[in-house]
Design a protein around this motif. Structure first.
Motif, PDB file in Angstrom:
ATOM      1  N   GLU A 166     -49.723  -5.535  27.556  1.00  0.00           N
ATOM      2  CA  GLU A 166     -48.736  -4.925  26.669  1.00  0.00           C
ATOM      3  C   GLU A 166     -47.719  -4.160  27.504  1.00  0.00           C
ATOM      4  O   GLU A 166     -48.067  -3.464  28.451  1.00  0.00           O
ATOM      5  CB  GLU A 166     -49.387  -3.975  25.667  1.00  0.00           C
ATOM      6  CG  GLU A 166     -48.369  -3.379  24.688  1.00  0.00           C
ATOM      7  CD  GLU A 166     -48.985  -2.439  23.663  1.00  0.00           C
ATOM      8  OE1 GLU A 166     -48.983  -2.780  22.469  1.00  0.00           O
ATOM      9  OE2 GLU A 166     -49.453  -1.360  24.074  1.00  0.00           O
ATOM     10  N   LEU A 167     -46.458  -4.318  27.139  1.00  0.00           N
ATOM     11  CA  LEU A 167     -45.375  -3.630  27.820  1.00  0.00           C
ATOM     12  C   LEU A 167     -44.616  -2.780  26.805  1.00  0.00           C
ATOM     13  O   LEU A 167     -44.239  -3.260  25.740  1.00  0.00           O
ATOM     14  CB  LEU A 167     -44.425  -4.651  28.458  1.00  0.00           C
ATOM     15  CG  LEU A 167     -43.142  -4.107  29.096  1.00  0.00           C
ATOM     16  CD1 LEU A 167     -43.475  -3.190  30.270  1.00  0.00           C
ATOM     17  CD2 LEU A 167     -42.255  -5.262  29.548  1.00  0.00           C
ATOM     18  N   VAL A 168     -44.394  -1.519  27.144  1.00  0.00           N
ATOM     19  CA  VAL A 168     -43.617  -0.606  26.303  1.00  0.00           C
ATOM     20  C   VAL A 168     -42.331  -0.266  27.047  1.00  0.00           C
ATOM     21  O   VAL A 168     -42.377   0.181  28.201  1.00  0.00           O
ATOM     22  CB  VAL A 168     -44.403   0.675  25.978  1.00  0.00           C
ATOM     23  CG1 VAL A 168     -43.562   1.588  25.087  1.00  0.00           C
ATOM     24  CG2 VAL A 168     -45.731   0.337  25.306  1.00  0.00           C
ATOM     25  N   LEU A 169     -41.194  -0.469  26.381  1.00  0.00           N
ATOM     26  CA  LEU A 169     -39.890  -0.250  27.011  1.00  0.00           C
ATOM     27  C   LEU A 169     -39.121   0.855  26.309  1.00  0.00           C
ATOM     28  O   LEU A 169     -39.076   0.907  25.078  1.00  0.00           O
ATOM     29  CB  LEU A 169     -39.071  -1.550  26.988  1.00  0.00           C
ATOM     30  CG  LEU A 169     -39.628  -2.706  27.837  1.00  0.00           C
ATOM     31  CD1 LEU A 169     -38.837  -3.977  27.591  1.00  0.00           C
ATOM     32  CD2 LEU A 169     -39.624  -2.342  29.319  1.00  0.00           C
ATOM     33  N   ASN A 170     -38.519   1.715  27.116  1.00  0.00           N
ATOM     34  CA  ASN A 170     -37.703   2.817  26.620  1.00  0.00           C
ATOM     35  C   ASN A 170     -36.463   2.960  27.500  1.00  0.00           C
ATOM     36  O   ASN A 170     -36.476   2.585  28.678  1.00  0.00           O
ATOM     37  CB  ASN A 170     -38.469   4.148  26.677  1.00  0.00           C
ATOM     38  CG  ASN A 170     -39.682   4.162  25.781  1.00  0.00           C
ATOM     39  OD1 ASN A 170     -39.553   4.303  24.570  1.00  0.00           O
ATOM     40  ND2 ASN A 170     -40.865   4.027  26.373  1.00  0.00           N
ATOM     41  N   ASP A 212     -34.603   8.465  35.587  1.00  0.00           N
ATOM     42  CA  ASP A 212     -35.918   8.106  35.032  1.00  0.00           C
ATOM     43  C   ASP A 212     -35.847   7.042  33.943  1.00  0.00           C
ATOM     44  O   ASP A 212     -36.821   6.299  33.748  1.00  0.00           O
ATOM     45  CB  ASP A 212     -36.597   9.353  34.447  1.00  0.00           C
ATOM     46  CG  ASP A 212     -37.021  10.335  35.513  1.00  0.00           C
ATOM     47  OD1 ASP A 212     -36.346  11.367  35.661  1.00  0.00           O
ATOM     48  OD2 ASP A 212     -38.022  10.068  36.189  1.00  0.00           O
ATOM     49  N   ASP A 213     -34.746   6.976  33.205  1.00  0.00           N
ATOM     50  CA  ASP A 213     -34.736   6.147  31.999  1.00  0.00           C
ATOM     51  C   ASP A 213     -33.970   4.836  32.177  1.00  0.00           C
ATOM     52  O   ASP A 213     -33.538   4.229  31.210  1.00  0.00           O
ATOM     53  CB  ASP A 213     -34.179   6.926  30.807  1.00  0.00           C
ATOM     54  CG  ASP A 213     -32.709   7.282  30.955  1.00  0.00           C
ATOM     55  OD1 ASP A 213     -32.182   7.169  32.080  1.00  0.00           O
ATOM     56  OD2 ASP A 213     -32.094   7.665  29.939  1.00  0.00           O
ATOM     57  N   ALA A 214     -33.790   4.404  33.419  1.00  0.00           N
ATOM     58  CA  ALA A 214     -33.198   3.089  33.690  1.00  0.00           C
ATOM     59  C   ALA A 214     -34.301   2.144  34.148  1.00  0.00           C
ATOM     60  O   ALA A 214     -35.059   2.449  35.069  1.00  0.00           O
ATOM     61  CB  ALA A 214     -32.113   3.183  34.754  1.00  0.00           C
ATOM     62  N   TYR A 223     -37.763   5.563  44.460  1.00  0.00           N
ATOM     63  CA  TYR A 223     -36.849   5.542  43.328  1.00  0.00           C
ATOM     64  C   TYR A 223     -37.596   6.003  42.082  1.00  0.00           C
ATOM     65  O   TYR A 223     -38.792   5.772  41.923  1.00  0.00           O
ATOM     66  CB  TYR A 223     -36.268   4.139  43.116  1.00  0.00           C
ATOM     67  CG  TYR A 223     -37.261   3.018  43.323  1.00  0.00           C
ATOM     68  CD1 TYR A 223     -38.129   2.626  42.310  1.00  0.00           C
ATOM     69  CD2 TYR A 223     -37.350   2.364  44.550  1.00  0.00           C
ATOM     70  CE1 TYR A 223     -39.049   1.613  42.506  1.00  0.00           C
ATOM     71  CE2 TYR A 223     -38.267   1.346  44.762  1.00  0.00           C
ATOM     72  CZ  TYR A 223     -39.112   0.968  43.731  1.00  0.00           C
ATOM     73  OH  TYR A 223     -40.025  -0.032  43.932  1.00  0.00           O
ATOM     74  N   ARG A 224     -36.858   6.677  41.217  1.00  0.00           N
ATOM     75  CA  ARG A 224     -37.438   7.135  39.954  1.00  0.00           C
ATOM     76  C   ARG A 224     -37.192   6.137  38.832  1.00  0.00           C
ATOM     77  O   ARG A 224     -37.828   6.221  37.775  1.00  0.00           O
ATOM     78  CB  ARG A 224     -36.859   8.509  39.592  1.00  0.00           C
ATOM     79  CG  ARG A 224     -37.325   9.619  40.537  1.00  0.00           C
ATOM     80  CD  ARG A 224     -36.535  10.904  40.348  1.00  0.00           C
ATOM     81  NE  ARG A 224     -36.665  11.413  38.982  1.00  0.00           N
ATOM     82  CZ  ARG A 224     -35.993  12.471  38.532  1.00  0.00           C
ATOM     83  NH1 ARG A 224     -35.142  13.102  39.342  1.00  0.00           N
ATOM     84  NH2 ARG A 224     -36.154  12.886  37.289  1.00  0.00           N
ATOM     85  N   CYS A 225     -36.248   5.219  39.014  1.00  0.00           N
ATOM     86  CA  CYS A 225     -36.063   4.164  38.029  1.00  0.00           C
ATOM     87  C   CYS A 225     -37.299   3.267  38.009  1.00  0.00           C
ATOM     88  O   CYS A 225     -38.167   3.364  38.880  1.00  0.00           O
ATOM     89  CB  CYS A 225     -34.810   3.345  38.337  1.00  0.00           C
ATOM     90  SG  CYS A 225     -34.804   2.589  39.973  1.00  0.00           S
ATOM     91  N   ARG A 226     -37.361   2.398  37.023  1.00  0.00           N
ATOM     92  CA  ARG A 226     -38.556   1.573  36.812  1.00  0.00           C
ATOM     93  C   ARG A 226     -38.212   0.102  37.000  1.00  0.00           C
ATOM     94  O   ARG A 226     -37.179  -0.374  36.515  1.00  0.00           O
ATOM     95  CB  ARG A 226     -39.077   1.813  35.395  1.00  0.00           C
ATOM     96  CG  ARG A 226     -40.359   1.094  35.021  1.00  0.00           C
ATOM     97  CD  ARG A 226     -40.648   1.348  33.550  1.00  0.00           C
ATOM     98  NE  ARG A 226     -41.904   0.761  33.107  1.00  0.00           N
ATOM     99  CZ  ARG A 226     -42.247   0.591  31.838  1.00  0.00           C
ATOM    100  NH1 ARG A 226     -41.407   0.986  30.868  1.00  0.00           N
ATOM    101  NH2 ARG A 226     -43.407   0.044  31.497  1.00  0.00           N
ATOM    102  N   ILE A 227     -39.081  -0.622  37.693  1.00  0.00           N
ATOM    103  CA  ILE A 227     -38.933  -2.072  37.864  1.00  0.00           C
ATOM    104  C   ILE A 227     -40.147  -2.739  37.234  1.00  0.00           C
ATOM    105  O   ILE A 227     -41.289  -2.395  37.560  1.00  0.00           O
ATOM    106  CB  ILE A 227     -38.849  -2.478  39.352  1.00  0.00           C
ATOM    107  CG1 ILE A 227     -37.879  -1.568  40.120  1.00  0.00           C
ATOM    108  CG2 ILE A 227     -38.473  -3.941  39.470  1.00  0.00           C
ATOM    109  CD1 ILE A 227     -36.451  -1.676  39.685  1.00  0.00           C
ATOM    110  N   VAL A 228     -39.898  -3.705  36.360  1.00  0.00           N
ATOM    111  CA  VAL A 228     -40.978  -4.431  35.689  1.00  0.00           C
ATOM    112  C   VAL A 228     -40.826  -5.916  35.977  1.00  0.00           C
ATOM    113  O   VAL A 228     -39.748  -6.492  35.781  1.00  0.00           O
ATOM    114  CB  VAL A 228     -40.959  -4.186  34.169  1.00  0.00           C
ATOM    115  CG1 VAL A 228     -42.011  -5.044  33.471  1.00  0.00           C
ATOM    116  CG2 VAL A 228     -41.194  -2.713  33.854  1.00  0.00           C
ATOM    117  N   LEU A 229     -41.895  -6.538  36.443  1.00  0.00           N
ATOM    118  CA  LEU A 229     -41.909  -7.976  36.687  1.00  0.00           C
ATOM    119  C   LEU A 229     -42.823  -8.630  35.661  1.00  0.00           C
ATOM    120  O   LEU A 229     -43.971  -8.207  35.490  1.00  0.00           O
ATOM    121  CB  LEU A 229     -42.423  -8.293  38.098  1.00  0.00           C
ATOM    122  CG  LEU A 229     -41.812  -7.511  39.263  1.00  0.00           C
ATOM    123  CD1 LEU A 229     -42.444  -7.962  40.570  1.00  0.00           C
ATOM    124  CD2 LEU A 229     -40.310  -7.687  39.302  1.00  0.00           C
TER     125      LEU A 229
END
Length: 431
Positions: free
Chosen positions: A207-211, A243-245, A273-279
């Motif tokens: 499960e992936l939650v995106l904000n 944080d929210d990118a 980095y504080r940004c988030r990377i999702v693969l």
């Protein structure tokens, strides 16, 4: 009229061919088929060498027109059939192959295009490249894969808001989140430590939650044109303290380890980095793919060139503005009102199937600083200018409707086929 269609990858082989050469032609064929069925009877063949001319002779016997559409690049298009044959192909370079190489005369596309007498491609850029060597009157038409109807219908009920809030989606496969990953396991080989990823484990439910502000790109990481390295590094630098990118990379490939290994190493190199990377490597059901589109603020492309770029067209048809360069096929549908445009510079390169690697054409290199600016400007719009975002979203849908709707494709193909029937006697005379 009978329209025979074929691509080397089909519904039976697509799973094992993902990420391999020419696999995307199957998806183009699927998008074309509903339109072709409005123009005539459609038959998809699995073995053109044994089926095409047999079907053509049947048509001749009853006075019915017939044409074979080979969804393949010209050098993989058969030219030995009695049946009129047209390649339907994508191309993203400034010149087409105009000399033989690798002991194959068909690698000189002029040979194939002369034999076929006409062709179908997906952009005005490719039409210009073909006519540069085949002559200004060569019968070739640009008809992109008509994805707009399907994806605009998905986007019609999505909220055109630039910020995601607790969007949840499920997938069966591999999910990598930079905020949960021990990146030490993907550093230089001699220095690796920590817990890595078990690529041999069976696919599991995730499960992936995106904000927040979500940037999404869908591509094959083994495709050397995609230039995901600049996409990733510029994102990490631009949003190092944000944080929210989030950058979501939906990867299409037949081998998880091969698809992810190099990207994971780049995640390590671009720290911190504080940004988030999702693969995402795995299957998304339609409902969850729709949720990914819904969560997306911007669709991203940083490629060296595109024959059309189906994911970019799909997301924009849903109303998602782009961050992308306006080059090659993207010239036809990107502008400053539906995208944050990235500057590029032309660079000499080789045709991708030329083993000599001889410089014969151009590709377009991303200006890295321009990409960073596009990221920052788009983020600022998402956070602070909802009216402008709404305008860009509306314009994206309208632009893609004009470019790749089924109605537009039907009109263009109908006129093209009628001219072929008149000029080349595709139909039996007197029928």
């Amino acid at each position: 009229m009978l329209i025979i269609i074929h691509s080397e990858t089909n519904q039976h082989t697509i799973a094992q061919n993902l990420g391999r050469s020419e696999y995307s032609y199957y998806f183009v064929l699927k998008e074309y088929r509903p339109v072709l069925e409005r123009l005539g009877r459609v038959v998809e063949v699995r073995d053109p060498q044994t089926e095409v001319d047999a079907l053509y002779l049947e048509c001749l016997s009853r006075g019915e027109g017939c044409v074979f559409l080979s969804f393949s690049p010209p050098h993989r298009t058969p030219v030995n059939f009695t049946c009129p044959t047209l390649p339907v192909f994508a191309w993203e370079f400034s010149t087409i192959p105009n000399e033989p190489f690798d002991s194959n005369p068909l690698n000189d596309w002029r040979t194939v295009l002369r034999a076929c007498g006409a062709a179908i491609t997906h952009s005005s850029y490719t039409v210009d490249a073909v006519r540069e060597v085949m002559g200004a009157d060569y019968p070739i038409i640009a008809v992109p894969a008509p994805v707009w109807d399907r994806f605009s219908a998905r986007g019609a009920h999505l909220q055109r808001q630039p910020l995601a809030s607790q969007v949840r989606l499920k997938l069966k496969g591999l999910l990598v989140d930079s905020r949960k990953l021990d990146l030490r396991a993907f550093g230089p080989v001699a220095l690796r430590e920590g817990v890595g990823i078990n690529f041999k484990a069976p696919p599991s439910e995730q499960e992936l939650v995106l904000n927040g502000v979500i940037y999404t790109s869908v591509f094959n990481p083994g495709d050397g044109r995609k230039n995901w390295e600049d996409m990733l590094s510029a994102f990490c630098v631009t949003f190092r303290e944000v944080d929210d990118a989030t950058l979501v990379l939906k990867l299409t490939h037949h081998d998880a380890e091969e698809a992810l290994d190099d990207i994971l190493h780049h995640l390590y190199k671009n720290q911190s980095y504080r940004c988030r990377i999702v693969l995402i490597y795995g299957y998304l059901a339609d409902a969850d793919y729709e949720k990914l589109v819904q969560a997306t603020s911007y669709v991203v492309n940083t490629s060296y060139g595109e024959g059309q770029c189906l994911p970019l067209m799909e997301f924009m048809s849903c109303g998602k503005p782009a961050v992308a360069p306006r080059t090659t096929a993207m010239i036809d549908y990107l502008d400053a009102d539906n995208a944050f445009l990235i500057d590029t510079t032309a660079e000499l390169t080789a045709w991708p199937h030329d083993p000599r690697r001889a410089f014969r054409t151009l590709r377009y290199i991303t200006n890295w600083a321009s990409l960073c600016r596009a990221y920052q400007l788009s983020y600022d719009v998402a956070k602070g200018s909802p009216d402008r975002y709404e305008q860009m979203s509306v314009h994206a849908v309208a632009s893609l409707k004009k470019f790749c709707s089924q109605t537009a494709a039907e009109q263009w193909l109908n006129v093209f086929f009628e001219r072929l029937l008149e000029n080349r006697a595709v139909e039996t005379p007197g029928a």
